[in-house]
Design a protein around this motif. Sequence first.
Motif, PDB file in Angstrom:
ATOM      1  N   ASP A 134       0.825  -1.209   0.000  1.00 26.15           N
ATOM      2  CA  ASP A 134       0.000   0.000   0.000  1.00 26.15           C
ATOM      3  C   ASP A 134       0.860   1.261   0.000  1.00 26.15           C
ATOM      4  OD1 ASP A 134      -2.267  -1.565  -0.019  1.00 26.15           O
ATOM      5  OD2 ASP A 134      -2.594  -1.425   2.151  1.00 26.15           O
ATOM      6  N   ALA A 135       1.914   1.254   0.810  1.00 23.87           N
ATOM      7  CA  ALA A 135       2.793   2.420   0.867  1.00 23.87           C
ATOM      8  C   ALA A 135       3.542   2.601  -0.449  1.00 23.87           C
ATOM      9  CB  ALA A 135       3.778   2.279   2.015  1.00 23.87           C
ATOM     10  N   ALA A 136       3.948   1.484  -1.059  1.00 22.10           N
ATOM     11  CA  ALA A 136       4.649   1.563  -2.340  1.00 22.10           C
ATOM     12  C   ALA A 136       3.749   2.149  -3.424  1.00 22.10           C
ATOM     13  CB  ALA A 136       5.148   0.188  -2.748  1.00 22.10           C
ATOM     14  N   GLU A 137       2.495   1.707  -3.458  1.00 25.45           N
ATOM     15  CA  GLU A 137       1.569   2.246  -4.455  1.00 25.45           C
ATOM     16  C   GLU A 137       1.257   3.715  -4.171  1.00 25.45           C
ATOM     17  OE1 GLU A 137       0.483   0.828  -7.346  1.00 25.45           O
ATOM     18  OE2 GLU A 137       2.107  -0.534  -6.755  1.00 25.45           O
ATOM     19  N   ARG A 138       1.190   4.074  -2.922  1.00 26.06           N
ATOM     20  CA  ARG A 138       1.001   5.479  -2.557  1.00 26.06           C
ATOM     21  C   ARG A 138       2.188   6.310  -3.044  1.00 26.06           C
ATOM     22  NH1 ARG A 138       0.829   6.928   3.802  1.00 26.06           N
ATOM     23  NH2 ARG A 138       1.113   9.197   3.744  1.00 26.06           N
ATOM     24  N   HIS A 139       3.383   5.767  -2.895  1.00 23.52           N
ATOM     25  CA  HIS A 139       4.587   6.461  -3.374  1.00 23.52           C
ATOM     26  C   HIS A 139       4.522   6.661  -4.878  1.00 23.52           C
ATOM     27  CE1 HIS A 139       7.667   4.094  -5.629  1.00 23.52           C
ATOM     28  NE2 HIS A 139       8.426   5.154  -5.489  1.00 23.52           N
ATOM     29  N   TRP A 140       4.006   5.692  -5.624  1.00 25.82           N
ATOM     30  CA  TRP A 140       3.877   5.856  -7.077  1.00 25.82           C
ATOM     31  C   TRP A 140       2.849   6.933  -7.417  1.00 25.82           C
ATOM     32  CZ3 TRP A 140       7.327   4.763 -10.377  1.00 25.82           C
ATOM     33  CH2 TRP A 140       8.188   3.670 -10.208  1.00 25.82           C
ATOM     34  N   ARG A 141       1.757   6.982  -6.678  1.00 20.02           N
ATOM     35  CA  ARG A 141       0.771   8.039  -6.921  1.00 20.02           C
ATOM     36  C   ARG A 141       1.369   9.412  -6.655  1.00 20.02           C
ATOM     37  NH1 ARG A 141      -2.483   4.267  -4.145  1.00 20.02           N
ATOM     38  NH2 ARG A 141      -2.466   5.536  -2.232  1.00 20.02           N
ATOM     39  N   ARG A 142       2.158   9.508  -5.585  1.00 21.79           N
ATOM     40  CA  ARG A 142       2.784  10.781  -5.269  1.00 21.79           C
ATOM     41  C   ARG A 142       3.784  11.181  -6.356  1.00 21.79           C
ATOM     42  NH1 ARG A 142      -0.880  10.292  -2.357  1.00 21.79           N
ATOM     43  NH2 ARG A 142      -0.963  10.641  -0.093  1.00 21.79           N
TER      44      ARG A 142
END
Length: 248
Positions: free
Chosen positions: A230-238
């Motif tokens: 989840d954090a990795a995908e959030r990092h990609w969105r950012r």
Amino acid sequence: MTTHCDEIDIKTADGVAHAWTYRGGAGQRAAVLLYTDAYGVRPSMHDMARRLSDLGYFVLLPNVFYRDGDYPPFDIATVWNDPSERGRLMALIHSLTAERVAIDGGAYLDAIAAQRDVRKDRIGITGYCMGGRMSFLTAGLHPDRVRAAASFHGGALVTDEPDSPHLLADRVKASLYFGIADPDASCTPANQGVLASALGAAHVEYRIELYKGKKHGFAVTDNVAAHDHDAAERHWRRLESFFGETLA
């Protein structure tokens, strides 16, 4: 989208850095310099470069440890529990002084600017762990060439040394983003406060975002002990929104 990967050699004042380039689609585009974490270039980093390229960027992925030749790869799962391997890894990390980052960053930016299909005025950087520090340093050491710089679980952004990255705040012209793991001993709440104070005083456009409850290394898939989907995908969105706004 078809992504093409090529390999190039980049001359620096200290030798030759091998690097990989990724480009998808056609036409002029912004560029991103991708700094690896301490474990260097490997399949997970190639996957990240490819994913960035799929967003429409030219991506340069250099071997930042080129001075050390063909060093043996590290076992991420065991390196920190093996004193000799931990020492070998720390020696590599400490070899990338601010002075060397200045040399190498300039050469990497030159290599990007030399590409026929790259917007020289639209260059960003992203980096992980050690690479997060390098991203911030490069933005400060080459302020007229970097438009945006991101750091994810970056360490040693604030130190007591005279070459601490935060001391370059008043030179930075780029927009900055910091994705920080909680808790992360390499970027403590106190460090974050000092960083925010320095950037604020220098009127730098920045954002510090806490990834609460996540571990140092959350964005990198093969860092199994720390990776968080989840954090990795959030990092990609950012990254997508940050570069979309700053490099468009």
